[in-house]
Write a protein that holds these residues in place. Sequence first.
Motif, PDB file in Angstrom:
ATOM      1  N   ASP A 198       0.961  -1.254   0.200  1.00 18.21           N
ATOM      2  CA  ASP A 198       0.005  -0.095  -0.023  1.00 18.21           C
ATOM      3  C   ASP A 198       0.917   1.133   0.044  1.00 18.21           C
ATOM      4  O   ASP A 198       1.675   1.257   0.810  1.00 18.21           O
ATOM      5  CB  ASP A 198      -0.885  -0.056   1.220  1.00 18.21           C
ATOM      6  N   ASP A 243      -4.491   2.265  -4.404  1.00 22.35           N
ATOM      7  CA  ASP A 243      -3.036   2.353  -4.205  1.00 22.35           C
ATOM      8  C   ASP A 243      -2.573   1.088  -3.770  1.00 22.35           C
ATOM      9  O   ASP A 243      -1.580   0.798  -3.076  1.00 22.35           O
ATOM     10  CB  ASP A 243      -2.413   3.552  -3.754  1.00 22.35           C
ATOM     11  N   GLU A 244      -3.274   0.094  -3.938  1.00 25.76           N
ATOM     12  CA  GLU A 244      -3.255  -1.393  -3.346  1.00 25.76           C
ATOM     13  C   GLU A 244      -2.474  -2.278  -4.599  1.00 25.76           C
ATOM     14  O   GLU A 244      -2.977  -2.293  -5.466  1.00 25.76           O
ATOM     15  CB  GLU A 244      -4.200  -2.059  -2.683  1.00 25.76           C
ATOM     16  N   ASP A 289      -2.762  -8.900   4.132  1.00 27.15           N
ATOM     17  CA  ASP A 289      -3.052  -7.695   4.319  1.00 27.15           C
ATOM     18  C   ASP A 289      -2.913  -7.394   5.820  1.00 27.15           C
ATOM     19  O   ASP A 289      -2.703  -6.063   5.870  1.00 27.15           O
ATOM     20  CB  ASP A 289      -4.717  -8.036   3.941  1.00 27.15           C
TER      21      ASP A 289
END
Length: 200
Positions: free
Chosen positions: A59, A102-103, A176
């Motif tokens: 990220d 924006d990942e 994540d």
Amino acid sequence: HGITREITERKRLEEQVRQLAFHDPLTHLANRRLMLEHLDQAMSASKRSHHHGALLFLDLDNFKPLNDQHGHGVGDLLLIEVAERLKTCVREADTVARFGGDEFVVLLCELGTQHHEATAQAAVIAEKIRARLAEPYLLQAAPSALAIGHQCTASIGVAVFHGRDESQNTVIDRADAAMYQAKEDGRNRICFAPSSGGSG
């Protein structure tokens, strides 16, 4: 002749549809759907070969201020540049995808057969990515426009996986969660997800 032409045309259209269905229109990287397909294949291959794989979740740390200050056009330029840099950091067999916003996600295949060895290999690539993305950016919206200098770093979460010891979703969730941990730890860093408790 008409039939051959129709078939060629249909193939071309199918290819276009596939491109749209499986690739991010902005960066031309794989999209979420294609990444999930590749992750599925990588897990099957890992089960057969006993090699580990790793999923890196990235990220961008200061993307929003750039977007807010200079508009989406400049933000898009940054995303395209990030995509290019990511591609130079990985090997031919690996997959780079944009998950949205924006990942970004990087899938590393064919790492070592030992967990610690695979972790070390993933760490080297993750560090290469972190360093490469932290280099300054010069973004020029138009030939006549002033180039905008931007510093941007990435928080990276890494989950090493082996075969089908866990589900796809678990691998993604671990990567994540590790990425959020990297953000909490101060950003511009790499955080490894605890191992899934499978064989190591």
